[in-house]
Motif scaffolding. Structure first.
Motif, PDB file in Angstrom:
ATOM      1  N   UNK A 190      40.972  46.802  30.525  1.00  0.00           N
ATOM      2  CA  UNK A 190      40.736  45.512  31.167  1.00  0.00           C
ATOM      3  C   UNK A 190      41.889  44.537  30.963  1.00  0.00           C
ATOM      4  N   UNK A 191      42.801  44.819  30.025  1.00  0.00           N
ATOM      5  CA  UNK A 191      44.004  43.993  29.890  1.00  0.00           C
ATOM      6  C   UNK A 191      44.832  44.080  31.174  1.00  0.00           C
ATOM      7  N   UNK A 197      43.567  40.881  38.352  1.00  0.00           N
ATOM      8  CA  UNK A 197      42.543  39.952  38.841  1.00  0.00           C
ATOM      9  C   UNK A 197      43.115  38.544  38.948  1.00  0.00           C
ATOM     10  N   UNK A 198      43.925  38.165  37.972  1.00  0.00           N
ATOM     11  CA  UNK A 198      44.552  36.843  37.960  1.00  0.00           C
ATOM     12  C   UNK A 198      45.538  36.665  39.115  1.00  0.00           C
ATOM     13  N   UNK A 212      41.716  37.847  32.389  1.00  0.00           N
ATOM     14  CA  UNK A 212      42.394  37.052  33.408  1.00  0.00           C
ATOM     15  C   UNK A 212      42.472  35.590  32.989  1.00  0.00           C
ATOM     16  N   UNK A 213      41.367  35.064  32.466  1.00  0.00           N
ATOM     17  CA  UNK A 213      41.328  33.664  32.037  1.00  0.00           C
ATOM     18  C   UNK A 213      42.212  33.453  30.817  1.00  0.00           C
ATOM     19  N   UNK A 237      40.463  30.006  41.298  1.00  0.00           N
ATOM     20  CA  UNK A 237      39.784  31.127  41.937  1.00  0.00           C
ATOM     21  C   UNK A 237      38.758  31.767  41.013  1.00  0.00           C
ATOM     22  N   UNK A 238      39.126  31.907  39.740  1.00  0.00           N
ATOM     23  CA  UNK A 238      38.263  32.601  38.801  1.00  0.00           C
ATOM     24  C   UNK A 238      36.963  31.890  38.546  1.00  0.00           C
TER      25      UNK A 238
END
Length: 241
Positions: A190-191, A197-198, A212-213, A237-238
């Protein structure tokens, strides 16, 4: 710098050498018309990694043409085009599918990379530490996010480790290279998903959203332009993801 010039000319001959970029732990030079030299830790290991990865993934990866492991120097073909960080976020959407396929191929690679044992809780602690630096620059919902618990650790796999838009180069509509594999490790997949995603507005779920955050907050706190603008837009967006 003079020592670097001497290493480069020993590896490739008497060609023009120009400083190109400097990072936290590396320095990059333009060499002649079509090469770059990169100095940093782990050059020998990275050279072997790049040679192994390049034929096994669906996007171009630059392979070193010359190596001086003792000096920490890789000489690579210069990737043509521009970093996707320099493209507006909406334009990156055309490359999102290719990046999703790429990261899927990366995560099934078998390679004896170092183990990154940094737990998600450490990422969250660092994000909380940066909050006073960024609170006036980012959306207010982030403060509530930082009050949540970090996700649990998961089994590691091979990851690029820094798969942001700045390390993906394009020429027109073609991806010409995925660079900077110095952070490759056995770590949380997920890293990689979080940075995609970002920067590419891909959705890999809540675990990726956490990273992402965290990476966006790091860019706002310590980055320069266009990293800061990109990260603030990503946080907008997130909130809706």
């Amino acid at each position: 710098m003079r020592e670097h010039f001497e290493v480069i000319r020993r590896l490739v001959g008497e060609v023009p050498v120009t400083p190109l970029a400097t990072g936290l732990d590396h320095r990059v030079y333009a060499v002649g018309d079509g090469l770059v030299a990169r100095f940093g830790p782990g050059a020998g290991e990275e050279a072997a990694l790049l040679a192994a990865v390049a034929p096994r993934v669906p996007l171009p990866v630059p392979v070193p043409l010359a190596v001086d492991a003792a000096a920490g120097c890789l000489v690579l073909p210069r990737v043509c085009g521009v970093s996707l960080l320099e493209r507006p976020s909406p334009e990156r959407g055309r490359f999102a599918s290719a990046m999703a396929d790429f990261v899927a191929a990366v995560h099934v690679l078998q390679w004896p990379a170092p183990l990154d044992e940094t737990p998600p809780s450490a990422w969250l602690a660092e994000a909380r530490e940066t909050w006073p630096r960024v609170r006036d620059l980012v959306p207010g919902w982030v403060e509530a996010f930082l009050e949540n618990d970090a996700p649990a650790s998961v089994a590691p796999c091979f990851i690029h480790g820094d798969l942001g838009a700045e390390h993906v180069f394009v020429d027109g509509d073609e991806i010409t290279g995925v660079i900077d594999w110095g952070d490759a490790a056995l770590g949380d997949p997920a890293v990689d998903h979080g940075r995609l995603m970002r920067d590419f507005d891909l959705d890999f779920g809540e675990r990726a959203r956490f990273y992402a955050i965290c990476t966006a907050l790091e860019d706002v706190a310590y980055g320069r332009e266009p990293y800061v603008t990109n990260a603030v837009a990503a946080l907008e967006r997130l909130a809706r993801t």
